[in-house]
Write a protein that holds these residues in place. Sequence first.
Motif, PDB file in Angstrom:
ATOM      1  N   MET A   1       0.810  -1.214   0.000  1.00  0.00           N
ATOM      2  CA  MET A   1       0.000   0.000   0.000  1.00  0.00           C
ATOM      3  C   MET A   1       0.844   1.264   0.000  1.00  0.00           C
TER       4      MET A   1
ATOM      5  N   GLY B   1      -8.317   1.922  -8.141  1.00  0.00           N
ATOM      6  CA  GLY B   1      -9.447   1.160  -7.630  1.00  0.00           C
ATOM      7  C   GLY B   1     -10.638   1.230  -8.566  1.00  0.00           C
TER       8      GLY B   1
ATOM      9  N   SER C   1      -8.015   5.615   1.639  1.00  0.00           N
ATOM     10  CA  SER C   1      -7.922   4.787   0.437  1.00  0.00           C
ATOM     11  C   SER C   1      -8.211   3.331   0.761  1.00  0.00           C
ATOM     12  N   GLU C   2      -7.695   2.840   1.884  1.00  0.00           N
ATOM     13  CA  GLU C   2      -7.928   1.461   2.271  1.00  0.00           C
ATOM     14  C   GLU C   2      -9.402   1.201   2.567  1.00  0.00           C
TER      15      GLU C   2
ATOM     16  N   CYS D   1      -9.258   0.842  -2.231  1.00  0.00           N
ATOM     17  CA  CYS D   1      -8.358   1.316  -3.304  1.00  0.00           C
ATOM     18  C   CYS D   1      -6.908   1.172  -2.860  1.00  0.00           C
ATOM     19  N   ASP D   2      -6.040   0.992  -3.828  1.00  0.00           N
ATOM     20  CA  ASP D   2      -4.596   0.970  -3.561  1.00  0.00           C
ATOM     21  C   ASP D   2      -4.057   2.399  -3.617  1.00  0.00           C
ATOM     22  N   CYS D   3      -3.212   2.747  -2.655  1.00  0.00           N
ATOM     23  CA  CYS D   3      -2.600   4.091  -2.605  1.00  0.00           C
ATOM     24  C   CYS D   3      -1.088   3.931  -2.717  1.00  0.00           C
ATOM     25  N   GLU D   4      -0.542   4.474  -3.743  1.00  0.00           N
ATOM     26  CA  GLU D   4       0.917   4.398  -3.978  1.00  0.00           C
ATOM     27  C   GLU D   4       1.514   5.811  -3.904  1.00  0.00           C
TER      28      GLU D   4
END
Length: 389
Positions: free
Chosen positions: A1, A21, A65-66, A70-73
């Motif tokens: 993440m 996401g 985001s979690e 959704c994935d947060c980069e």
Amino acid sequence: MGIKAKKTMLFNGRCLLRITGSCPCTVLNRCAAAAIDVHNAKKENEYVLTLEVREAELDAAISISEKCMCDCEVMEIKGGSSLLSFLKNHIWFLAASSAVIALVLLSSLFVWEIRVTGNDRLSDGEILRALSECGVDIGTYRADIKNDIIRNEMLLRLPEIAWMSVNFSGSRATVLVSERLEKPEVYDASVYTDVISKADGIVKTVRTLNGTALVSRGQSVLKGEKLIDGRIESITAPPGYVNAFGSVIARTRREESAVSPVRIREKTEYKAGKNRFALRIGKRKINFYLNGGKPVDECDKIIHNYKIGKKGVFSLPLTLVHEKILPYTTETVTVNEGRLIGKRLSEDLRNEIDGEILSESISQSADGELLTVTARWECLENIAETVKR
């Protein structure tokens, strides 16, 4: 993440996030509802969104985001902890940079270079020597230099100076000099003078502007003989005395000799040279080589000085000296410069006499290791010379 950044109040940077996401816009809406400051939100496609948040709010954005599945980069961190990490990893570079800046600022308070402009009759060395006696020298503290005091002392030491000023640009001092104009020679009719001959010769023409001519055309005269008398006789009154003036053109003969060696040593071939370096700090020189005071025979020395600083901006009291030593071999050769020496003698005579050279002859003779060159000329020149009585 993604990665997490530390919160810091002093270094509060910005983070570029990439949200991936099924519905990334939900993350943007929830960040707004949570009062998270979001900038530069851009939708790459239906499933990818990029945005910027403050580094202090990074953890909260990742948590949202979690929750939105959704994935947060974290793509990039500007400032903040990355800047702090850079400062920690480059502490010696920062210390060296700070030391150089401090040295430049400190150096600008002193004079490390002096330039003289506007002088014609006086040499740079004479002016710099007088300035040193007045307290302006390499390494002088700028605040101790008072322009008015220096100007007055310089005018007393060098009467040839009419005005001067010392201007500063960083650590460079520019000395502007204005020299006095030479007084023209004033003709004084009340002064008693005679005109005499400055060389032996046969008179061709006499032109008397004041006084009594004592010679005429075709007459032979000797050096020092009176040509025009400043004493004027009168039948009805006592003799008068005037400033005699005039010209006497005569045919003269002149002779000069010069001596030159018959054989000289001439450079024939250069050998492989070597380089050596030194550092000059102010007026002190530190050699980076041994035998610095030993004289170097049969070698050419080429010296390059690289002053550390920015021309026109600042100058440090440091100069890198590069010396290139070029050894060479020599051999004895016989030279015959009789004609060349005679030509130089003729050039000197042309600059000396008030007239022209009608003819010349040059002879030479060798006596052992010496060559004697004798030049003889026949000239047509003004031999009149004014002397006071």
